[in-house]
Design a protein around this motif. Structure first.
Motif, PDB file in Angstrom:
ATOM      1  N   THR A 155       0.881  -1.285  -0.010  1.00 37.42           N
ATOM      2  CA  THR A 155       0.055   0.066   0.060  1.00 37.42           C
ATOM      3  C   THR A 155       0.741   1.299   0.111  1.00 37.42           C
TER       4      THR A 155
ATOM      5  N   ARG B  34      -6.544  -0.678   4.355  1.00 41.25           N
ATOM      6  CA  ARG B  34      -5.498   0.084   3.880  1.00 41.25           C
ATOM      7  C   ARG B  34      -5.393   1.207   4.450  1.00 41.25           C
TER       8      ARG B  34
ATOM      9  N   ASP C  83      -1.022  -1.855   6.698  1.00 42.86           N
ATOM     10  CA  ASP C  83      -2.045  -3.032   6.080  1.00 42.86           C
ATOM     11  C   ASP C  83      -2.714  -3.715   7.472  1.00 42.86           C
TER      12      ASP C  83
END
Length: 435
Positions: free
Chosen positions: A195, A327, A379
């Motif tokens: 991410t 995320r 995450d």
């Protein structure tokens, strides 16, 4: 034929693969034949010695077109007035706050692209790619409609991405900035899942606060193999090797703050002293609660109402026992501690790095509060509880749960709505993040 549809988010499932196809999400082109592969195909069969030669690696090509401009958005209308900063008297009807932002214009004609000037979106379109894609992102600078006196350049800086060459890193002092009326195509080939974030790095303190922030996901190669008893196509956050980052649904959050006084001063040709930073609103995906619960919108349609240019929902919907990936990315200037009561959260990665030692030791963290500092990402995976119901995801610092100092809940909060799996009200399988 291509189309732009409500979320204006760019998913790996929306890329054109070997032709023109209309899919949900924002449309972007995909050419599976690179130049070398196409030439080889045109040349016909290879000679007998060919099997001894190394096969050419084919990198799927993904193309995206973004524009940078300014515009107007709506913070919650019930927030108390803060004259003259909020609501801004210059704002068009239905809006109250001046911003800068990016828009996805992939597939639009030149006239359509030019028409997006003055229609900035916050947060910026979410983009997702696969590891080893060849990514071409064209950035066009449409200029600032409210401030034609400014000739600010714009850039794309992929925050935390270690594979960018200096030319495409987006830091204008070391690479390039895009002047008003021009465009630049950036090239990336991601080797690591995770991410990430992107933002403008020109006058970055100002441009980031004004709204030029977005999220990028890189999908792992592991999605394309069978592992841990799961079939090909199972979704994972990382190449974990054991299936521990498998998920059923994903929801992404760009965490930022908004200082009404700074936005007012930019609209009214005044100077900001950024050391006086004093946020008025705390945002998830460009929205403050209760707007965080509103569905996704279409920034190209006025029918979307006051949230037209804040199209990304923060509402989490899932069924009992499903695994949900969150995320979390912070491009604000404050630390935020995101909390869920009565649900365990497992942090599996920090700053696009899986929490696993070189010896294979798993260092996942089970908690109910996730700290995300400025410029950081996390995450997080949770399993939806057996009991259907509504749970809250919120910043545990209560002063960030207000809108401009007003009464009642506001700010950085959303809901997790859990329905019974297999019931008549169960949510269908997710095809696009944040839906």
């Amino acid at each position: 034929m291509t189309e732009i549809v409500p979320q204006q988010r760019i998913s790996r499932r929306t890329f054109l693969v070997g032709g023109s196809v209309a899919l949900a999400g924002s449309m972007v082109g995909s050419d599976l034949l690179t130049g070398s592969a196409a030439a080889a195909a045109a040349a016909g069969p290879r000679p007998a010695a060919a099997p001894l030669q190394a096969a050419a690696v084919v990198h799927p090509v993904k193309r995206v077109h973004l524009v940078g401009t300014d515009g107007w958005v709506a913070m919650p209308a019930d927030a108390p007035p803060d004259p003259p900063f909020f609501p801004d008297a210059l704002a068009p009807s239905g809006f109250n706050t001046y911003v800068f932002g990016f828009r996805n214009v992939t597939g639009m004609t030149s006239a359509g692209v030019a028409a997006q000037r003055g229609k900035a979106q916050i947060s910026a379109p979410m983009m997702s790619f696969d590891e080893e894609d060849d990514i071409y992102i064209t950035l066009t600078n449409l200029g600032l409609q409210q401030r034609p006196d400014l000739f600010d350049g714009h850039t794309l800086h992929w925050h935390g991405f270690v594979n960018a060459i200096p030319l495409f890193d987006g830091v204008p002092e070391l690479s390039l900035a895009v002047p008003v009326g021009r465009d630049l195509t950036y090239f990336y080939r991601p080797h690591d899942a995770g991410t990430y974030m992107y933002h403008c790095h020109f006058e970055d303190v100002e441009h980031v606060q004004m709204g030029m922030t977005g999220m990028v996901f890189v999908r792992p190669k592991q999605n394309r193999i069978a592992i841990a008893g799961n079939p090909i196509g199972t979704k994972y956050a990382y190449n974990d090797g054991d299936g521990s980052t498998r998920y059923d649904r994903e929801f992404a959050y760009m965490i930022t703050e908004l200082w009404s006084a700074a936005h007012y001063r930019d609209a009214h040709i005044q100077v900001n002293d950024w050391t006086d930073f004093d946020p008025s609103f705390w945002l998830l995906n460009g929205r403050a609660y209760p707007d965080t619960l509103a569905p996704n919108g279409d920034p190209t349609s006025s029918a979307a109402g006051r949230l037209q240019y804040q199209p990304i929902s923060s509402l989490i919907t899932c069924n009992t026992k499903e695994k949900v990936l969150l995320r979390l990315s912070n491009l604000g200037y404050q630390n935020h501690s995101m909390t869920v009561d009565n649900i365990d959260l497992q942090i599996v990665a920090k700053d696009a790095s899986l929490l696993r030692g070189r010896d294979g030791t798993t260092n996942y963290i089970t908690t109910n509060t996730v700290d995300v500092g400025p410029g950081e990402s996390r995450d997080v995976i949770f399993t939806a509880p057996d009991a259907p119901g509504t749970y809250l995801l919120y910043d545990r610092k209560y002063s960030y749960l207000e809108n401009g100092g007003g009464l009642g809940y506001g700010g950085m909060m959303t809901e997790i709505r859990v329905h019974a799996a297999g019931s008549a009200t169960a949510y269908p399988a997710q095809t696009v993040e944040n839906t």
